[in-house]
Write a protein that holds these residues in place. Structure first.
Motif, mmCIF file in Angstrom:
data_model
loop_
_atom_site.group_PDB
_atom_site.id
_atom_site.type_symbol
_atom_site.label_atom_id
_atom_site.label_comp_id
_atom_site.label_asym_id
_atom_site.label_seq_id
_atom_site.Cartn_x
_atom_site.Cartn_y
_atom_site.Cartn_z
ATOM 1 N N SER A 181 -67.577 -6.170 68.315
ATOM 2 C CA SER A 181 -66.971 -7.028 67.309
ATOM 3 C C SER A 181 -67.616 -6.797 65.952
ATOM 4 O O SER A 181 -68.625 -6.096 65.825
ATOM 5 C CB SER A 181 -67.120 -8.504 67.701
ATOM 6 O OG SER A 181 -66.296 -9.332 66.924
ATOM 7 N N SER A 182 -67.000 -7.362 64.931
ATOM 8 C CA SER A 182 -67.548 -7.418 63.586
ATOM 9 C C SER A 182 -67.183 -8.780 63.017
ATOM 10 O O SER A 182 -66.087 -9.291 63.281
ATOM 11 C CB SER A 182 -66.973 -6.308 62.705
ATOM 12 O OG SER A 182 -67.321 -6.507 61.345
ATOM 13 N N THR A 183 -68.087 -9.377 62.262
ATOM 14 C CA THR A 183 -67.801 -10.699 61.712
ATOM 15 C C THR A 183 -67.025 -10.638 60.406
ATOM 16 O O THR A 183 -66.564 -11.669 59.914
ATOM 17 C CB THR A 183 -69.104 -11.480 61.480
ATOM 18 O OG1 THR A 183 -69.941 -10.750 60.577
ATOM 19 C CG2 THR A 183 -69.847 -11.697 62.794
ATOM 20 N N GLY A 255 -71.527 -6.325 52.764
ATOM 21 C CA GLY A 255 -70.082 -6.268 52.521
ATOM 22 C C GLY A 255 -69.564 -7.568 51.952
ATOM 23 O O GLY A 255 -70.140 -8.647 52.175
ATOM 24 N N ARG A 256 -68.457 -7.457 51.228
ATOM 25 C CA ARG A 256 -67.840 -8.647 50.613
ATOM 26 C C ARG A 256 -66.328 -8.467 50.631
ATOM 27 O O ARG A 256 -65.813 -7.392 50.292
ATOM 28 C CB ARG A 256 -68.335 -8.807 49.175
ATOM 29 C CG ARG A 256 -67.794 -10.018 48.418
ATOM 30 C CD ARG A 256 -68.533 -11.278 48.813
ATOM 31 N NE ARG A 256 -68.178 -12.409 47.965
ATOM 32 C CZ ARG A 256 -68.854 -12.802 46.893
ATOM 33 N NH1 ARG A 256 -69.915 -12.097 46.496
ATOM 34 N NH2 ARG A 256 -68.504 -13.874 46.223
ATOM 35 N N GLN A 299 -63.486 -16.215 50.652
ATOM 36 C CA GLN A 299 -64.250 -14.985 50.535
ATOM 37 C C GLN A 299 -65.307 -14.959 51.629
ATOM 38 O O GLN A 299 -65.813 -16.003 52.056
ATOM 39 C CB GLN A 299 -64.889 -14.868 49.155
ATOM 40 C CG GLN A 299 -65.677 -16.072 48.713
ATOM 41 C CD GLN A 299 -66.047 -16.026 47.243
ATOM 42 O OE1 GLN A 299 -66.489 -15.004 46.747
ATOM 43 N NE2 GLN A 299 -65.875 -17.143 46.555
ATOM 44 N N VAL A 300 -65.617 -13.754 52.090
ATOM 45 C CA VAL A 300 -66.581 -13.570 53.170
ATOM 46 C C VAL A 300 -67.628 -12.560 52.714
ATOM 47 O O VAL A 300 -67.290 -11.485 52.208
ATOM 48 C CB VAL A 300 -65.896 -13.074 54.460
ATOM 49 C CG1 VAL A 300 -66.930 -12.824 55.556
ATOM 50 C CG2 VAL A 300 -64.846 -14.069 54.940
ATOM 51 N N THR A 301 -68.878 -12.914 52.879
ATOM 52 C CA THR A 301 -69.989 -12.020 52.570
ATOM 53 C C THR A 301 -70.782 -11.771 53.846
ATOM 54 O O THR A 301 -71.127 -12.725 54.551
ATOM 55 C CB THR A 301 -70.915 -12.622 51.500
ATOM 56 O OG1 THR A 301 -70.155 -12.919 50.327
ATOM 57 C CG2 THR A 301 -72.032 -11.656 51.141
ATOM 58 N N ALA A 302 -71.060 -10.503 54.146
ATOM 59 C CA ALA A 302 -71.747 -10.171 55.388
ATOM 60 C C ALA A 302 -72.930 -9.257 55.109
ATOM 61 O O ALA A 302 -72.849 -8.337 54.291
ATOM 62 C CB ALA A 302 -70.792 -9.488 56.361
ATOM 63 N N PHE A 303 -74.025 -9.519 55.812
ATOM 64 C CA PHE A 303 -75.205 -8.652 55.782
ATOM 65 C C PHE A 303 -75.488 -8.200 57.200
ATOM 66 O O PHE A 303 -75.438 -9.002 58.141
ATOM 67 C CB PHE A 303 -76.426 -9.397 55.230
ATOM 68 C CG PHE A 303 -77.704 -8.606 55.344
ATOM 69 C CD1 PHE A 303 -77.962 -7.546 54.488
ATOM 70 C CD2 PHE A 303 -78.634 -8.917 56.329
ATOM 71 C CE1 PHE A 303 -79.133 -6.810 54.603
ATOM 72 C CE2 PHE A 303 -79.807 -8.189 56.452
ATOM 73 C CZ PHE A 303 -80.056 -7.125 55.580
ATOM 74 N N ASP A 304 -75.755 -6.914 57.382
ATOM 75 C CA ASP A 304 -76.045 -6.421 58.720
ATOM 76 C C ASP A 304 -77.219 -5.458 58.683
ATOM 77 O O ASP A 304 -77.520 -4.827 57.658
ATOM 78 C CB ASP A 304 -74.825 -5.762 59.355
ATOM 79 C CG ASP A 304 -74.228 -4.638 58.530
ATOM 80 O OD1 ASP A 304 -74.782 -3.514 58.562
ATOM 81 O OD2 ASP A 304 -73.211 -4.865 57.859
ATOM 82 N N VAL A 322 -74.640 -11.126 59.992
ATOM 83 C CA VAL A 322 -74.394 -12.521 59.633
ATOM 84 C C VAL A 322 -73.380 -12.560 58.497
ATOM 85 O O VAL A 322 -73.513 -11.823 57.513
ATOM 86 C CB VAL A 322 -75.694 -13.222 59.191
ATOM 87 C CG1 VAL A 322 -75.407 -14.655 58.751
ATOM 88 C CG2 VAL A 322 -76.719 -13.220 60.318
ATOM 89 N N SER A 323 -72.373 -13.399 58.646
ATOM 90 C CA SER A 323 -71.351 -13.557 57.609
ATOM 91 C C SER A 323 -71.308 -14.994 57.131
ATOM 92 O O SER A 323 -71.434 -15.929 57.931
ATOM 93 C CB SER A 323 -69.963 -13.159 58.129
ATOM 94 O OG SER A 323 -69.886 -11.784 58.384
ATOM 95 N N GLN A 324 -71.108 -15.155 55.839
ATOM 96 C CA GLN A 324 -70.916 -16.484 55.262
ATOM 97 C C GLN A 324 -69.559 -16.534 54.579
ATOM 98 O O GLN A 324 -69.205 -15.642 53.810
ATOM 99 C CB GLN A 324 -72.001 -16.821 54.254
ATOM 100 C CG GLN A 324 -71.866 -18.248 53.706
ATOM 101 C CD GLN A 324 -72.909 -18.595 52.671
ATOM 102 O OE1 GLN A 324 -72.853 -18.113 51.549
ATOM 103 N NE2 GLN A 324 -73.887 -19.408 53.064
#
Length: 493
Positions: A181-183, A255-256, A299-304, A322-324
């Protein structure tokens, strides 16, 4: 509009001299990803490998830098396989086709997913020149879940300018280190047509102040979403991702994404004329007579992060993402995934085992905020297209734990399997203003076992047989998902 622009670009640039290779490896190519990741984790190559499509130019950089005299037999096998795939992609023009038939649609698919429907027939032509690359793909679907029988998913036309590619197309993307998966962006939802920009090679910065980042990748896109049930104009989705390898085995990604859409309108006139779905009548974020005005709905911001290393003949990697999410009312929520994978070569077989967990409950368990992740108060579809989330395949408010295996044999055969335990829509309710876009209307606990065996029939034809077992049937919308068998054929010539 997208078709007209594609035709114009092809007429302008379609007769350039032929170049050396297809530019990218598509999401879904789990075998190539395994061998690339095996070389990365063992320290043989150092390239960003968690942003898909993955550039062949970047992989070739890694291959060319190898000291073949120091490779183990397992590393040499991975190198040989990637050289073989690169040679196939190096043909200036080639065609591909895929046929798939299943007794029921499969759910909770991961990176290796090759189909979205029960019966699909796809054919495509890829052509690469010195300054451009193109693929024209057509897919026919029998009894589609979204009502779209004919699709151009996977088609693109790109200009190759120095170390950059800019193009238009409907391109699948997978952002992040997860295998299941990916968030933020996975291949769960169909790709939307739009424009994109990305680096070809992943050279490190020459500036000493930035060279510590190591090899890096940057990509961005803007797409026009096709599923616009409750708005007059089609929404716009934008995204960008940067990733870097500051240390051998360590990759960081950021990512954003954002979706701009009109306020959802419940104008009875639009409902009567069929321009607005009846399910949207109860979803009224403002005056129904307001003029369309695109706003940033969410909007979604993700750090991996992924860190891999070799322990003897075993590759070990830990990863997380983690995505916010933030909506137009500034409401926030976080979701996450994490995993560990082991890779090795035993008895002449390359194998990988992955244990991965995904939690899409906003705020997790301490302060759960249900009906928040992938949903928006001002836009009924939320972070979805045709009812499927752009991120995790389990959609919002769910927890999935998966144990998966990949086994690649020297005769070209492969066996992949996965056991997933899912708790879907834990709250048991849909958002109050939902337009029927959630994965499941009720809380559903289900165990899902998937098995696929792929083998070569000829040098240009692969076949796959597989099964998906559910310990109970699942109702999604008006469709009942059951245990199933499937058969697929993959052609390349």
């Amino acid at each position: 509009m997208f078709t007209r622009v594609l035709a114009t670009w092809f007429a302008t640039f379609g007769f350039s001299a032929l170049a050396a290779a297809s530019p990218w490896i598509d999401p879904g190519d789990a075998r190539s990803r395994h061998h690339i990741q095996f070389l990365v984790d063992s320290g043989a190559i150092t390239i960003p490998s968690n942003t898909w499509p993955l550039s062949w130019a970047s992989v070739k950089q890694g291959i060319d830098s190898l000291n073949t005299s120091r490779l183990s037999s397992a590393q040499a096998w991975s190198l040989s396989y990637l050289q073989h795939e690169l040679e196939k992609a190096s043909h200036s023009a080639y065609t591909q086709s895929r046929s798939h038939i299943a007794s029921s649609r499969e759910i909770l698919q991961g990176f290796e997913a090759s189909s979205r429907e029960e019966q699909e027939l796809q054919a495509g032509l890829s052509f690469t020149g010195d300054t451009f690359a193109m693929r024209v793909t057509g897919t026919f679907v029998d009894e589609p879940s979204d009502g779209k029988r004919g699709r151009a998913d996977g088609s693109y036309l790109a200009l190759l300018m120095d170390n950059w590619a800019v193009g238009i197309g409907a391109v699948d993307r997978w952002w992040g280190p997860g295998w299941q998966s990916s968030t933020i962006l996975s291949t769960n939802a169909r790709p939307a047509p739009g424009i994109f920009l990305r680096r070809n090679r992943t050279d490190a910065f020459e500036n000493p102040a930035l060279s510590w980042l190591g090899q890096w990748q940057l990509t961005s896109f803007a797409s026009e979403l096709q599923d616009a049930k409750c708005v007059k104009d089609k929404p716009i989705m934008w995204g960008a991702r940067a990733s870097a390898v500051p240390l051998a085995g360590l990759e960081l990604g950021l990512g954003r994404t954002a979706i701009w859409a009109d306020k959802d309108l419940a104008d009875s006139t639009l409902v009567q004329t069929g321009e607005l779905a009846p399910s949207c009548q109860a979803y009224n974020a403002g005056n129904p007579n307001d003029e369309p005005n695109r706003q940033k709905q969410l909007q979604v911001t993700a750090f991996d992060v992924r860190y891999g290393l070799a322990i003897g003949q075993i590759g070990l990697a830990l990863y997380g993402q983690v995505s916010q999410q933030r909506d137009r009312n500034n409401q926030q929520g976080s979701i996450a995934l994490g995993g560990i994978d082991l890779s090795t070569s035993l008895f002449g077989t390359h194998s990988r085992l992955t244990l991965e967990g995904t939690n899409t409950i906003s705020g997790f368990y301490d302060q759960p905020n249900y009906n928040r992740s992938y949903d928006s108060d001002g836009y009924a579809a939320g972070y979805r297209q045709y009812g499927k989330a752009f991120g995790a395949s389990s959609d919002s408010d769910s927890e999935v734990i998966s144990l998966a295996g990949q086994h690649y044999f020297p005769n070209g055969h492969s066996l992949t399997w996965r056991f997933s335990r899912a708790d879907i829509n834990r709250d048991g309710s849909a958002p109050a203003n939902s337009a029927g876009s959630t994965f499941s209307a009720n809380r559903t606990k289900v165990d899902n076992t998937q098995l696929q065996y792929r083998f070569p029939v000829t040098g240009r034809l692969m076949a796959e047989v597989g099964a998906s077992h559910l310990d109970r049937d699942i109702v999604i919308g008006n469709e009942t998902i059951e245990s199933s068998l499937h058969f697929s054929l993959f052609h390349h010539w």
